[in-house]
Write a protein that holds these residues in place. Structure first.
Motif, PDB file in Angstrom:
ATOM      1  N   PHE A 515     -53.064 -17.241  23.441  1.00 21.44           N
ATOM      2  CA  PHE A 515     -51.431 -17.428  23.365  1.00 21.44           C
ATOM      3  C   PHE A 515     -50.830 -16.267  24.746  1.00 21.44           C
ATOM      4  O   PHE A 515     -51.027 -15.217  24.412  1.00 21.44           O
ATOM      5  CB  PHE A 515     -50.819 -17.269  22.242  1.00 21.44           C
ATOM      6  CG  PHE A 515     -49.370 -17.989  21.887  1.00 21.44           C
ATOM      7  CD1 PHE A 515     -49.258 -19.063  21.985  1.00 21.44           C
ATOM      8  CD2 PHE A 515     -48.488 -16.899  22.013  1.00 21.44           C
ATOM      9  CE1 PHE A 515     -48.020 -19.699  21.839  1.00 21.44           C
ATOM     10  CE2 PHE A 515     -47.254 -17.445  21.983  1.00 21.44           C
ATOM     11  CZ  PHE A 515     -46.778 -18.761  21.775  1.00 21.44           C
ATOM     12  N   GLN A 516     -50.362 -17.004  25.394  1.00 23.28           N
ATOM     13  CA  GLN A 516     -49.607 -16.419  26.619  1.00 23.28           C
ATOM     14  C   GLN A 516     -50.212 -15.166  27.038  1.00 23.28           C
ATOM     15  O   GLN A 516     -49.521 -14.247  27.416  1.00 23.28           O
ATOM     16  CB  GLN A 516     -48.108 -15.892  25.707  1.00 23.28           C
ATOM     17  CG  GLN A 516     -47.190 -17.161  25.601  1.00 23.28           C
ATOM     18  CD  GLN A 516     -45.849 -16.780  25.366  1.00 23.28           C
ATOM     19  OE1 GLN A 516     -45.189 -17.692  24.738  1.00 23.28           O
ATOM     20  NE2 GLN A 516     -45.561 -15.373  25.173  1.00 23.28           N
ATOM     21  N   SER A 551     -42.226 -15.331  22.172  1.00 21.34           N
ATOM     22  CA  SER A 551     -42.709 -16.472  22.514  1.00 21.34           C
ATOM     23  C   SER A 551     -41.871 -17.081  23.595  1.00 21.34           C
ATOM     24  O   SER A 551     -40.756 -16.885  23.703  1.00 21.34           O
ATOM     25  CB  SER A 551     -43.231 -17.585  21.481  1.00 21.34           C
ATOM     26  OG  SER A 551     -41.932 -18.065  20.861  1.00 21.34           O
ATOM     27  N   MET A 554     -39.406 -23.105  22.540  1.00 21.21           N
ATOM     28  CA  MET A 554     -40.119 -24.284  22.085  1.00 21.21           C
ATOM     29  C   MET A 554     -39.154 -25.050  21.034  1.00 21.21           C
ATOM     30  O   MET A 554     -38.076 -24.623  20.573  1.00 21.21           O
ATOM     31  CB  MET A 554     -41.371 -23.971  21.393  1.00 21.21           C
ATOM     32  CG  MET A 554     -41.210 -23.051  20.107  1.00 21.21           C
ATOM     33  SD  MET A 554     -43.012 -22.487  19.425  1.00 21.21           S
ATOM     34  CE  MET A 554     -43.259 -21.195  20.755  1.00 21.21           C
ATOM     35  N   GLU A 558     -42.486 -27.692  17.166  1.00 21.13           N
ATOM     36  CA  GLU A 558     -43.447 -27.002  17.956  1.00 21.13           C
ATOM     37  C   GLU A 558     -43.594 -25.487  17.168  1.00 21.13           C
ATOM     38  O   GLU A 558     -45.042 -25.095  17.558  1.00 21.13           O
ATOM     39  CB  GLU A 558     -43.044 -26.944  19.557  1.00 21.13           C
ATOM     40  CG  GLU A 558     -44.312 -26.492  20.334  1.00 21.13           C
ATOM     41  CD  GLU A 558     -43.893 -26.293  21.737  1.00 21.13           C
ATOM     42  OE1 GLU A 558     -44.728 -26.032  22.534  1.00 21.13           O
ATOM     43  OE2 GLU A 558     -42.712 -26.906  22.156  1.00 21.13           O
ATOM     44  N   VAL A 559     -42.837 -25.030  16.518  1.00 24.48           N
ATOM     45  CA  VAL A 559     -43.265 -23.678  15.991  1.00 24.48           C
ATOM     46  C   VAL A 559     -44.380 -23.965  14.910  1.00 24.48           C
ATOM     47  O   VAL A 559     -45.131 -23.018  15.202  1.00 24.48           O
ATOM     48  CB  VAL A 559     -41.838 -23.414  15.376  1.00 24.48           C
ATOM     49  CG1 VAL A 559     -42.140 -22.056  14.676  1.00 24.48           C
ATOM     50  CG2 VAL A 559     -40.762 -23.123  16.417  1.00 24.48           C
ATOM     51  N   ASP A 561     -46.451 -26.415  14.971  1.00 27.48           N
ATOM     52  CA  ASP A 561     -47.924 -26.623  15.617  1.00 27.48           C
ATOM     53  C   ASP A 561     -48.434 -25.381  16.358  1.00 27.48           C
ATOM     54  O   ASP A 561     -49.664 -25.183  16.249  1.00 27.48           O
ATOM     55  CB  ASP A 561     -47.418 -27.664  16.856  1.00 27.48           C
ATOM     56  CG  ASP A 561     -46.999 -29.090  16.196  1.00 27.48           C
ATOM     57  OD1 ASP A 561     -47.282 -29.334  14.955  1.00 27.48           O
ATOM     58  OD2 ASP A 561     -46.383 -29.965  16.821  1.00 27.48           O
ATOM     59  N   VAL A 562     -47.582 -24.590  16.546  1.00 27.88           N
ATOM     60  CA  VAL A 562     -48.303 -23.353  17.321  1.00 27.88           C
ATOM     61  C   VAL A 562     -48.721 -22.334  16.454  1.00 27.88           C
ATOM     62  O   VAL A 562     -49.949 -22.092  16.464  1.00 27.88           O
ATOM     63  CB  VAL A 562     -46.961 -22.592  18.310  1.00 27.88           C
ATOM     64  CG1 VAL A 562     -47.456 -21.085  18.468  1.00 27.88           C
ATOM     65  CG2 VAL A 562     -46.746 -23.398  19.655  1.00 27.88           C
ATOM     66  N   LEU A 563     -48.157 -22.015  15.332  1.00 23.24           N
ATOM     67  CA  LEU A 563     -48.606 -21.119  14.196  1.00 23.24           C
ATOM     68  C   LEU A 563     -49.815 -21.894  13.734  1.00 23.24           C
ATOM     69  O   LEU A 563     -50.441 -20.948  12.915  1.00 23.24           O
ATOM     70  CB  LEU A 563     -47.638 -20.804  13.543  1.00 23.24           C
ATOM     71  CG  LEU A 563     -46.349 -19.845  14.096  1.00 23.24           C
ATOM     72  CD1 LEU A 563     -45.210 -19.516  13.319  1.00 23.24           C
ATOM     73  CD2 LEU A 563     -47.212 -18.814  14.768  1.00 23.24           C
ATOM     74  N   ASP A 565     -52.315 -23.784  14.774  1.00 23.25           N
ATOM     75  CA  ASP A 565     -53.293 -24.121  15.641  1.00 23.25           C
ATOM     76  C   ASP A 565     -54.312 -22.678  15.562  1.00 23.25           C
ATOM     77  O   ASP A 565     -53.650 -21.932  16.461  1.00 23.25           O
ATOM     78  CB  ASP A 565     -53.016 -24.769  16.830  1.00 23.25           C
ATOM     79  CG  ASP A 565     -53.879 -25.220  17.600  1.00 23.25           C
ATOM     80  OD1 ASP A 565     -55.394 -25.074  17.285  1.00 23.25           O
ATOM     81  OD2 ASP A 565     -53.727 -25.847  18.622  1.00 23.25           O
ATOM     82  N   ASN A 568     -54.329 -21.102  18.965  1.00 21.64           N
ATOM     83  CA  ASN A 568     -53.424 -20.209  19.428  1.00 21.64           C
ATOM     84  C   ASN A 568     -53.453 -18.794  18.358  1.00 21.64           C
ATOM     85  O   ASN A 568     -53.514 -17.815  18.797  1.00 21.64           O
ATOM     86  CB  ASN A 568     -51.839 -20.809  19.173  1.00 21.64           C
ATOM     87  CG  ASN A 568     -51.606 -22.066  20.095  1.00 21.64           C
ATOM     88  OD1 ASN A 568     -52.026 -22.046  21.377  1.00 21.64           O
ATOM     89  ND2 ASN A 568     -51.360 -22.961  19.538  1.00 21.64           N
TER      90      ASN A 568
END
Length: 646
Positions: A515-516, A551, A554, A558-559, A561-563, A565, A568
């Motif tokens: 992630f990033q 981050s 978003m 998406e918050v 989804d990101v956390l 997955d 990530n």
């Protein structure tokens, strides 16, 4: 003539000092002062119409008189300045010459108060005239000077007269000069009319003229003479050229004529200022161009405080001209001037919240539009106490375009437009424009400011007040114009409302995977999920060492989804779950694959393959993974035995 022009220039200077009242201001129809050709007009408000690039243009200046033709010419302003125009250019102030005050213009030539003729090498001149490229002048000594048409700058003397200051105007044409005296007498000098000694013999045409004008005709050039009784005559042919031979029928109360094309085709001005076109006995009224419709557009009808607003004004005239003019305080009226301030280039700066009418007045017509100005930033320190909503005096009234001053006794003096308020903390008794006003609740003193009941804005200014109990803020509206004043709790309440179910992630711990470009497998804790004014969110993390990580922006979904997955973030501590050696962890974090790695180690190192295949050779199961870049990893009995990279 000289006295008349001096009076015009002097009158122009006086008008300049006392303030010139335009036709539009007086809501009267403009009048034509003079005409050149078919399209060039001088109006009594000092403006001029002329043609430029096949379009009619309106020059708003303080012009006293004009001369020339439809293609080009000169004009003089009331303060003695020269204005030049031509077929290829609009009118402009001519600064190519060292201008003293201009006394007279005729054709393309002008005479200064110093007696010098620009365009000809002549000094000590009283009057000039140019007709159809024939030029003549009357000197201060009384000399009648007629220019040789074929040798510009060379002059023949037709004669000399006594007391030339009694001559009102002259008119010349092809070897002739006619003089109009103040008395009304018209005397003609002709180069072809001389005695045996070669002396030119002048002759008198009439004794009661007010205006003369030579005009070409065949077989004899004529003089159009306007008489004191308002009639118009022309001289005749041959010997009849020495007298008034023909009266122009239908014309009366005439004070001036302007030749258009021959003795039977000219403009005539009446004593009441109106004009007619005389065409072989037929009279056609000539009307000045007037504004038929007014078009007004505003760049933004719902601006924010601090914005610049442009007001476009388009005048649509009766001569089909469309003239765009700049907004000014002379042609624009602001209903609530505290809300809009005129800027140097004709735009308006929005100074306060509210609705105001903007009215354009031009040529006796008016057009009104409404602007609703809002504030796009929230004001602070609203408060609700015992069911009463309070707002701060200083910031709120200044946002409305008003002023606030605190007197020595602690009273607040507020002014918004024509409303003047005096308020005291703890006192329900106030004054509005000097009259007693009782408030619904007493104002509260608050850290150098004062909080007043929001209902005061309704009672005094007609505002609509809406208290939002959920967000603890107050919306102040004037029609479509709005501003919001928040309390100390509003930001947290707005944030909480925006976050919704995302608050469940605050306080949770994760381990970074990919992630990033952050350090892999670093332990982080979600400390906040921050909304912004676009409806997006950023996730704020804190590492075990206290470092803050933020981050990218978003959407709400998406918050989650990101956390959620594992690509990530991991929801477990990978070091505790997998008891790998430090060297393996070093390869994994570096994204490297080495012989002997397990499938889990390869997955952590370079991720999942795009294709997989399995085969058996000599009783050994061989599994092959192929990645999108065609890198290939093969496993035998669960461990890496082959690595192919590209």
């Amino acid at each position: 003539m000289r006295k008349m022009f001096l009076w015009i220039v002097a009158a122009g200077l006086i008008l300049g000092l006392t303030g010139w009242i335009s036709v539009a201001d007086a809501e009267e129809k403009p009048q034509i002062v003079d005409i050149i050709g078919k399209k060039t007009l001088l109006l009594d408000d000092g403006s001029m119409w002329s043609e430029y690039n096949n379009q009619m243009i309106h020059t708003r200046d303080d012009i006293a008189f004009i001369s020339g033709n439809d293609r080009s010419g000169l004009a003089v302003t009331r303060d003695g300045k020269l204005v030049n125009w031509g077929f290829g250019s609009p009118p402009f102030n001519d600064e190519d010459y060292d201008q003293s005050q201009v006394l007279q213009v005729s054709g393309q030539v002008w005479l200064g108060l110093d007696g010098k003729v620009r365009g000809r090498s002549l000094d000590n001149i009283l009057l000039i005239n140019e007709t159809n490229q024939f030029f003549g002048a009357l000197s201060q000594k009384g000399e009648l000077l007629l220019e040789d048409r074929y040798k510009i700058g060379s002059f023949n003397k037709l004669g000399i007269i006594p007391d030339p200051t009694t001559v009102k105007e002259i008119s010349v044409l092809d070897g002739r000069m006619a003089l109009l005296y103040n008395s009304g007498k018209v005397v003609v000098f002709e180069a072809s009319n001389f005695d045996d000694d070669g002396n030119i013999i002048p002759y008198s045409v009439t004794e009661d003229a007010v205006h003369i004008e030579y005009v070409q005709d065949s077989p004899t050039d004529r003089i159009i003479v306007t008489c004191k009784d308002g009639t118009v005559w022309t001289t005749g042919e041959y010997q009849d050229r020495k007298k008034l031979a023909e009266q122009m029928s239908g014309l009366s109360q005439i004070v001036k004529t302007v030749v258009l094309d021959g003795p039977q085709h000219f403009y005539a001005k009446r004593s009441n200022g109106s004009w007619v076109l005389y065409d072989e006995g037929k009279l056609t009224p000539i009307e000045p161009p007037v504004i038929k419709t007014l078009s007004v557009s505003v760049s933004n009808l719902k601006p924010q405080v601090g914005d610049d607003v442009k007001v476009d004004i388009l005048e649509n005239y009766s001569n089909n001209a469309k003239i765009r003019i700049t907004a000014s305080m002379e042609n624009v009226t602001i209903q609530k001037p505290q809300l809009l301030k005129l800027q140097p280039k004709g735009t308006f700066k929005v100074m306060g919240v509210g609705e105001t009418e903007v009215t354009v007045i031009q040529g006796g017509l008016s057009k009104t539009v409404k602007l609703s100005a809002s504030l796009n930033t929230n004001l602070k320190f609203a408060k609700q106490s015992k069911g009463v909503v309070y707002v701060p005096v200083k910031s709120v009234f200044k946002a409305l375009g008003g002023t606030v001053a605190v007197s020595a006794g602690g009273a607040f003096d507020v002014k918004v437009g024509e409303k003047a308020l005096t308020l005291k903390a703890g006192d329900v008794n106030a004054t509005l424009n000097g009259q007693a006003l009782k408030l619904k609740a007493a104002p509260l003193a608050e850290k150098g400011d004062m909080l007043v009941p929001a209902s005061l804005l309704t009672d005094v200014l007609g505002a609509s007040i809406q208290w939002n109990a959920k967000l603890e803020n107050v919306v102040i509206s004037f029609g479509q114009a709005k501003m919001t004043v928040v309390t100390a709790n509003t930001a947290a309440l707005v944030k909480k409302a925006a976050q919704g179910s995302l608050t469940q992630y605050i306080g949770k711990t994760y381990w970074i995977n990919y992630f990033q470009l952050w350090d892999r497998f670093t332990k982080v804790t979600v400390t906040d999920v921050l909304p912004d004014d676009t409806g997006s969110f950023t996730i704020v993390f804190k590492t075990a060492s206290g470092k803050k990580l933020t981050s990218y922006s978003m959407s709400y979904s998406e918050v989650t989804d990101v956390l959620g997955d594992s690509v990530n973030f991991l929801s477990y501590d990978p070091y505790k779950k997998y008891k790998w050696s430090s060297s393996i962890w070093q390869h994994v974090k570096a994204g490297e694959v080495v012989l002997g790695m397990t499938k889990d180690q390869v997955l952590f190192s370079i991720g999942s393959p795009t294709a997989q295949s399995t085969t058996t050779a000599k009783g050994v199961k061989i599994e092959t993974w192929v990645y999108s870049n065609f890198d290939t990893v093969s496993f035998s009995n669960g461990q890496v035995t082959l690595i192919i990279t590209y």
